[in-house]
Design a protein around this motif. Structure first.
Motif, PDB file in Angstrom:
ATOM      1  N   ALA A 367       0.825  -1.216   0.000  1.00 40.80           N
ATOM      2  CA  ALA A 367       0.000   0.000   0.000  1.00 40.80           C
ATOM      3  C   ALA A 367       0.854   1.258   0.000  1.00 40.80           C
ATOM      4  CB  ALA A 367      -0.912  -0.017   1.218  1.00 40.80           C
ATOM      5  N   GLY A 368       0.276   2.335  -0.462  1.00 38.73           N
ATOM      6  CA  GLY A 368       0.943   3.624  -0.408  1.00 38.73           C
ATOM      7  C   GLY A 368       0.871   4.200   0.993  1.00 38.73           C
ATOM      8  N   SER A 369       1.620   5.253   1.196  1.00 39.04           N
ATOM      9  CA  SER A 369       1.671   5.882   2.507  1.00 39.04           C
ATOM     10  C   SER A 369       0.406   6.727   2.735  1.00 39.04           C
ATOM     11  CB  SER A 369       2.915   6.754   2.556  1.00 39.04           C
ATOM     12  OG  SER A 369       2.995   7.396   3.782  1.00 39.04           O
ATOM     13  N   ASP A 370       0.072   6.951   4.004  1.00 40.94           N
ATOM     14  CA  ASP A 370      -1.127   7.762   4.253  1.00 40.94           C
ATOM     15  C   ASP A 370      -0.783   9.072   4.978  1.00 40.94           C
ATOM     16  OD1 ASP A 370      -0.442   6.731   6.638  1.00 40.94           O
ATOM     17  OD2 ASP A 370      -2.372   5.773   7.081  1.00 40.94           O
ATOM     18  N   ASP A 371       0.495   9.510   4.873  1.00 38.54           N
ATOM     19  CA  ASP A 371       0.826  10.797   5.480  1.00 38.54           C
ATOM     20  C   ASP A 371       0.229  11.922   4.632  1.00 38.54           C
ATOM     21  OD1 ASP A 371       3.105  12.035   3.680  1.00 38.54           O
ATOM     22  OD2 ASP A 371       3.468   9.892   3.829  1.00 38.54           O
ATOM     23  N   PRO A 372       0.119  13.124   5.177  1.00 42.99           N
ATOM     24  CA  PRO A 372      -0.585  14.199   4.468  1.00 42.99           C
ATOM     25  C   PRO A 372      -0.023  14.521   3.080  1.00 42.99           C
ATOM     26  CG  PRO A 372      -0.164  14.836   6.739  1.00 42.99           C
ATOM     27  CD  PRO A 372       0.540  13.540   6.530  1.00 42.99           C
ATOM     28  N   ILE A 373       1.322  14.505   2.947  1.00 42.01           N
ATOM     29  CA  ILE A 373       1.923  14.803   1.638  1.00 42.01           C
ATOM     30  C   ILE A 373       1.515  13.740   0.623  1.00 42.01           C
ATOM     31  CG2 ILE A 373       4.127  14.916   0.380  1.00 42.01           C
ATOM     32  CD1 ILE A 373       3.758  17.434   1.946  1.00 42.01           C
ATOM     33  N   SER A 374       1.582  12.471   1.060  1.00 43.80           N
ATOM     34  CA  SER A 374       1.200  11.390   0.149  1.00 43.80           C
ATOM     35  C   SER A 374      -0.264  11.519  -0.247  1.00 43.80           C
ATOM     36  CB  SER A 374       1.445  10.030   0.798  1.00 43.80           C
ATOM     37  OG  SER A 374       2.811   9.889   1.071  1.00 43.80           O
ATOM     38  N   LYS A 375      -1.087  11.875   0.719  1.00 40.78           N
ATOM     39  CA  LYS A 375      -2.520  12.055   0.423  1.00 40.78           C
ATOM     40  C   LYS A 375      -2.705  13.130  -0.656  1.00 40.78           C
ATOM     41  CE  LYS A 375      -4.791   9.446   3.460  1.00 40.78           C
ATOM     42  NZ  LYS A 375      -5.498   8.290   2.903  1.00 40.78           N
TER      43      LYS A 375
END
Lengths: 436, 290
Positions: A367-375
């Motif tokens: 899965a991809g990251s869920d930090d704000p930048i990634s979002k």
């Protein structure tokens, strides 16, 4: 009697030899694998700080060695600039250096490696793992109907990075349109900072402005336009192309992009950005780990803005763009294949991709990251195919130089378009045929 | 061992090395230039086709033009600066030995260090560029420029960096030549009432003719075939600084056309050979008069 004594003396010697051979044999039988990175970007966890690259590589190699005890040593050799990557790989192969696995970016796989026979097809590996990869990931490594690289990649997209502190100080919001950004330029300049900086000395980064503008002038049909162009049905001098060049140049003329960006390479540009002397730069999400560890201020990302006068919408270029290829010069292709296959398994790909905090990956199971930048960056998806994966390499070189000269102010957009077309016409006259 | 054969026997190892590492690659390169060759596979015989392609390629001709401009600046610059420095440090002044060492230092510097230093030194003021800062503080702000990123300017800048880099070596060559000049010639000139400039023009320069010949030839060949590194580290052959050797490199290693690159190499070789031949022939008369 004497002969018996001689035989008796031979026995301990024979035994000693057998013991020594038994001790040495496993070490001698152990195999060496060379994982070659044509440039310093072609590593595991590319763009991360050096210690992260090292620990990620060591963790993965230790796991592979545990699964393959016949492997004694894995050497990683990644150096140099992206522009010199092809030359470095060719030189290594021509010199007969051991190159087994190549950490390969999709761009050179599409434009050079496959065509020049530097890598071997990996259809069998990808075919056996078909359900592993996300849609479009293997397509990025497919040339002439064959797959040439196994994607093990973060999905990357082109994006602006900006200094939030400076934007707040100037009292400006993230620009959605070019016109908004243009209006914000003087407020940033009033703070004594450069609104937008660029690594202009690296000619290969300039076409990003042209591509992004072309997407909007062609109503998001930029790929079809380029394919038409390469088949002689369109020209660089067509209005949509010239308009894209003019819009690119406007970034300089409107005071947003520093006119002396051509003096800066990647490190120098980032030094200017990190030091707070510039408010933004156009790059790609591959820079996220580096910016996260080096920026001493609050930062964020925003998508290439919309030109209000143009029919198309802003796009982000990118996709799964890093993978593993098997060198056509490998003396041990089976071991290279085993390494690549191992890396492509979900659990192992996770080791390689997690440090990147990717917005998405080439693997359904990672899965991809869920930090704000990634979002924020996930909002750009789906990404469009980079046009320099489609342009022949020789033409790309000319486009890079022409856009570089135009942005530096020594050529007009019309001259740049004419020179690009002249180059392409010369290539056709010399026998270039699209698709061959 | 036959004594008359001994000298020839002693030549064998050297000749073997010369053959393997010089003559054989030269012959092989020539053979490749008349075949199709992508770096891995030698294809069909192509005759002079690659030479014709190269000579009709505008980008190659442009690179050739850049090379000629680069060579003119470098050859004149290295000799004029080298001779001037040699004249200065040969004066019997305190500290001249230390100055010689300092002036020779650039020759010993790594090209990457040179590239990093000059790139930073010549960058824009807002990027920390010291040279533009000096111009600005002297009230010469109108002369500020992107010295390494402006077509027309960048080539001259790169050539001047090359002059800076090698002038120390040419200074030493001239200095060695000056030390062989008979001091009585200067004494005689002084007796004739010659001032420093007259002594330099009428004694030093004529006596240095053979040295000047060697120095010019060295600079000429260096400018044509050894310009790759300085161009690459400063501009990556952009901004109108693409010279034949960088063009050749791209042709071979970026586009995989080793056959055309080989042809470019031999065209460059022919140009240097002709220039050198003409220069040697023209210099013969002059040297005979020394």
């Amino acid at each position: 009697m004497l002969a018996r004594l001689r035989n008796a003396a031979r026995l301990p010697l024979l035994a000693a030899l057998m013991v020594t051979s038994a001790a040495i044999a496993p070490a001698m039988a152990q195999e060496k694998l060379v994982v070659f990175g044509p440039s310093s970007w072609d590593t595991f966890a590319p763009g991360s700080p050096e210690d992260v690259v090292k620990s990620t590589t060591e963790a993965f190699d230790a796991k592979f060695k545990a699964a393959h005890p016949e492997v004694g040593e894995i050497v990683h050799d990644s150096r140099g600039t992206i522009a010199d990557g092809l030359a470095r790989l060719r030189n290594a192969q021509l010199a007969g250096d051991q190159v087994d696995v190549i950490v390969c970016a999709a761009n050179p796989v599409n434009t050079s490696y496959a065509r020049l026979g530097l890598i071997s097809p990996v259809d069998d590996i990808v075919g056996a793992m078909a359900d592993t990869f996300t849609e479009g990931s293997t397509a990025n490594f497919t040339v002439g109907g064959k797959v040439w690289g196994v994607p093990v990649s973060a999905v990357n997209v082109t994006t602006f990075f900006y200094n939030k502190d400076l934007f707040d100080q100037a009292g400006i919001a993230v620009p959605k349109t070019y016109e908004e950004f243009k209006a914000a330029g003087p407020k940033l300049a009033a703070l004594g900072v450069i609104p937008v900086i660029h690594q202009g000395k690296n000619a290969w980064m300039w076409p990003l402005y042209y591509m992004s503008s072309l997407a909007e002038t062609t109503d998001n049909k930029q790929l079809a336009f380029v394919q038409d162009l390469l088949q002689g049905k369109a020209k660089f001098t067509d209005p949509v192309s010239v308009e894209a060049l003019k819009l690119s140049r406007a970034w300089v003329d409107d005071g947003l992009l520093d006119p002396q960006s051509n003096e800066l390479d990647e490190d120098a540009m980032k030094a200017v950005f990190y030091s707070g002397k510039a408010a933004a730069y156009f790059g790609g999400s591959w820079d996220v780990p580096g910016v996260a560890s080096n920026a001493g201020f609050k930062w964020g990302v925003f998508k290439f803005p919309k030109y209000e006068s143009q029919p198309g919408n802003p796009v982000a270029f990118g996709g799964a763009e890093s993978g593993l290829c098997i060198s056509s010069s490998s003396k041990n292709p089976d071991l290279a294949k085993a390494y690549v296959t191992f890396a492509a398994q979900d659990a192992n790909a996770k080791i390689l991709l997690d440090p990147l905090k990717p917005i998405a990956t080439s693997h359904k199971g990672v899965a991809g990251s869920d930090d704000p930048i990634s979002k924020d960056l996930q909002g750009y998806l789906p990404a469009d195919k980079f046009l320099d994966w489609v342009w022949p390499r020789e033409l790309t070189e000319t486009i890079q130089r022409e856009v570089q000269s135009m942005m530096g102010g020594t050529e007009t957009p019309e001259q740049a378009a004419a020179n690009m077309q002249a180059k392409f016409d010369a290539m056709v006259a010399a026998g270039y045929v699209y698709g061959k | 061992m036959n004594t008359s054969a001994t000298p020839y026997a002693l030549l064998v190892p050297g000749m073997a090395l010369l053959f393997v590492f010089m003559l054989l690659p030269i012959g092989y390169g020539l053979w490749l230039s008349v075949h199709d060759f992508d770096g891995l596979h030698v294809g069909a015989f192509a005759g002079l086709a690659h030479y014709r392609e190269v000579l009709s390629d505008p980008s190659f001709l442009q690179a050739l033009g850049h090379t000629v401009i680069f060579a003119i600046i470098v050859v004149i610059g290295k000799n004029v600066v080298g001779l001037a420095l040699a004249s200065l440090v040969s004066l019997p002044l305190r500290g001249s030995r230390a100055v010689r060492t300092i002036l020779f230092l650039p020759v010993t510097l790594n090209i990457i260090v040179i590239g990093a230093f000059w790139t930073f030194f010549l960058s824009a003021r807002r990027f920390g560029g010291l040279f533009n800062e000096i111009l600005f503080s002297l009230g010469l702000g109108s002369l500020e420029a992107s010295w390494l990123a402006t077509p027309g300017v960048a080539l001259v800048t790169v050539a001047l960096v090359e002059v800076w880099r090698w002038s120390g070596l040419h200074m030493l060559i001239f200095l060695a030549g000056m030390q062989t000049i008979d001091p009585s010639l200067y004494d005689a000139a002084r007796l004739d009432g010659a001032n420093a400039w007259a002594r330099f023009r009428n004694v030093t320069l004529p006596q240095l003719k053979p040295i000047l010949f060697v120095s010019t030839l060295l600079a000429l060949m260096g400018a044509f075939v050894r310009s790759f590194d300085v161009v690459w580290v400063l501009t990556r052959a952009g901004f109108g600084t693409d010279v034949v050797v960088t063009h050749l490199y791209n042709e071979a290693f970026q586009f995989g056309r080793f056959d055309r690159a080989a042809a470019m190499g031999y065209i460059l070789f022919a140009i240097i050979a002709v220039i050198s031949f003409v220069y040697v022939a023209a210099s013969k008369g002059g040297r005979a008069n020394v």
